[in-house]
Design an enzyme around this catalytic site. Sequence first.
Site, PDB file in Angstrom:
ATOM      1  N   LYS A   1      37.632  38.971  46.316  1.00 25.16           N
ATOM      2  CA  LYS A   1      38.486  37.826  45.920  1.00 25.16           C
ATOM      3  C   LYS A   1      37.895  36.490  46.334  1.00 25.16           C
ATOM      4  CE  LYS A   1      42.053  40.630  44.680  1.00 25.16           C
ATOM      5  NZ  LYS A   1      42.553  41.503  45.721  1.00 25.16           N
ATOM      6  N   ARG A   2      36.583  36.335  46.261  1.00 26.13           N
ATOM      7  CA  ARG A   2      35.978  35.059  46.612  1.00 26.13           C
ATOM      8  C   ARG A   2      36.230  34.040  45.511  1.00 26.13           C
ATOM      9  NH1 ARG A   2      35.890  37.793  50.781  1.00 26.13           N
ATOM     10  NH2 ARG A   2      34.108  37.931  52.190  1.00 26.13           N
TER      11      ARG A   2
END
Lengths: 289, 289
Positions: free
Chosen positions: B85-86
């Site tokens: 989830k960057r």
Amino acid sequence: VCVGIDPVLERLPAELAPRARTSAAAAGAVERFGRDVLDAVAAHVPAVKLNIAFFEAFHAAGIAAFQRLISYAHERGLLVIADIKRGDIGSTAQFYARGHLERSAFEDIPESSVPDAVTLSGYLGAGSVKPFIEAAKRTGRGMFVLVRPSDPGADEVHDFGGERPFYRHMAKLVDAWGSDAAFVGEYGLSCVGAVVAPKDAESTAELRAAMPRTIFLVPGYGAQGAGAEACRPCFLTGGRGAIVNASRSVIYAYEEPRYSEKFGQDWRKCVSAAAAEFCAEITRVVQAP
Amino acid sequence: VCVGIDPVLERLPAELAPRARTSAAAAGAVERFGRDVLDAVAAHVPAVKLNIAFFEAFHAAGIAAFQRLISYAHERGLLVIADIKRGDIGSTAQFYARGHLERSAFEDIPESSVPDAVTLSGYLGAGSVKPFIEAAKRTGRGMFVLVRPSDPGADEVHDFGGERPFYRHMAKLVDAWGSDAAFVGEYGLSCVGAVVAPKDAESTAELRAAMPRTIFLVPGYGAQGAGAEACRPCFLTGGRGAIVNASRSVIYAYEEPRYSEKFGQDWRKCVSAAAAEFCAEITRVVQAP
């Protein structure tokens, strides 16, 4: 003011180039650079921001270097913001908070390696931020939640909604998340801050008014194009309530002729001079009537 | 189908409890658990998802364990999604892509430790995703960008906009980011996928229609409450186009009496049986007329 440490291997001074093609050698090089930058700026600024992306590129060795740099910055008396932009649903966010803001649970991880604040992505709602608020309450630490990023490319997301754009909605949420009296300190500021890029003065002033208790972490200064004057509406009266960050324009000052012509090969002096100038410029704006 | 590996120290089988209060011991324990889970599920599912938050809680040692588990999953013939989830502006995203999706640049980081796909937070716009698309094009890998998360707490962000909600806007962007013919493979599916939680059938079908080339990574099954039937609208006709993930309901199956009463202390058999059942249930729904 705050200096952002975003070390890029390819831009390090030649003397710091890694001697091997390993992640450990690369992480060692950026760590040495980071320590020298911390030494060069510590006299000029109260805080630094370390962007974890630039360390994650070196995997586990990079994370270890990142944490040692946080400890070293603390030794130098600096406040440390870990720029991690984490954001996930509550059951996951709890573990991100353990890794980045909670008191160290492990004998081999010194408490000094935990930052004073982190940046967060709050787009999965209150649950994504709550575990960090709980940690902040227990430890006296804090966080900055993305409200308006500096990159114009982000506008396709943040201007959604037209008259009442998405970033205003995020501002309302961030204000609400941090409004509990238990999160607000003696100066009336909350442990839940916001990342707010300074764009036109009017919209920035609107955001300032919409989040009266919120400390702004202000990106975009210097290499990203915003001047000191644009940052003025981010401050509360009296010069409180905002932290302006400069990264590349300070840590790579030795690439700029106006510094390198003055200090020659002494890249540390270039960084130091750029940090001093950056601080002076923001101070002038904040203290202007 | 895909099994999500989210190892929580406090929930590990007693035999795996770490012997010391160090991050290295804790990371070692979750790594052993992860290897056993991979062994238990490899015969039943084609893919696994490793959530990095659960490893970052153990700092550098956790990241090293995370990467070794990716390599081990590849040895077992599994596809691996790194749930990271960057999301950050382009100049930073470039380094997240180097750390998580690009070919390994270092002799001490084996190529097998790079996942086949990552999850991303696209809320900072195209720039935050582009470096991953470039890496995916070069390496044949892919990504899943958050469009509608499973946590109802995220609705305060994603339902913003009323009739034309924010998550629909994200769906439009994700569809556009992945639409270039160079990103679309022989089955008409793009390397830019989406994380789409199955809520009511109507809104899920709308998202499916809005992103015809997009592989859906579907969270929320099992412990988070969604049943197999709810996942049906995520699939394209013919059963392509979606990957349903189950994490806690599979990897902690030994906490459930219906498994532990059958298999006693053999926790691995519980996990294996839960993975087989999960796969059978989704297959039934997909193959139903």
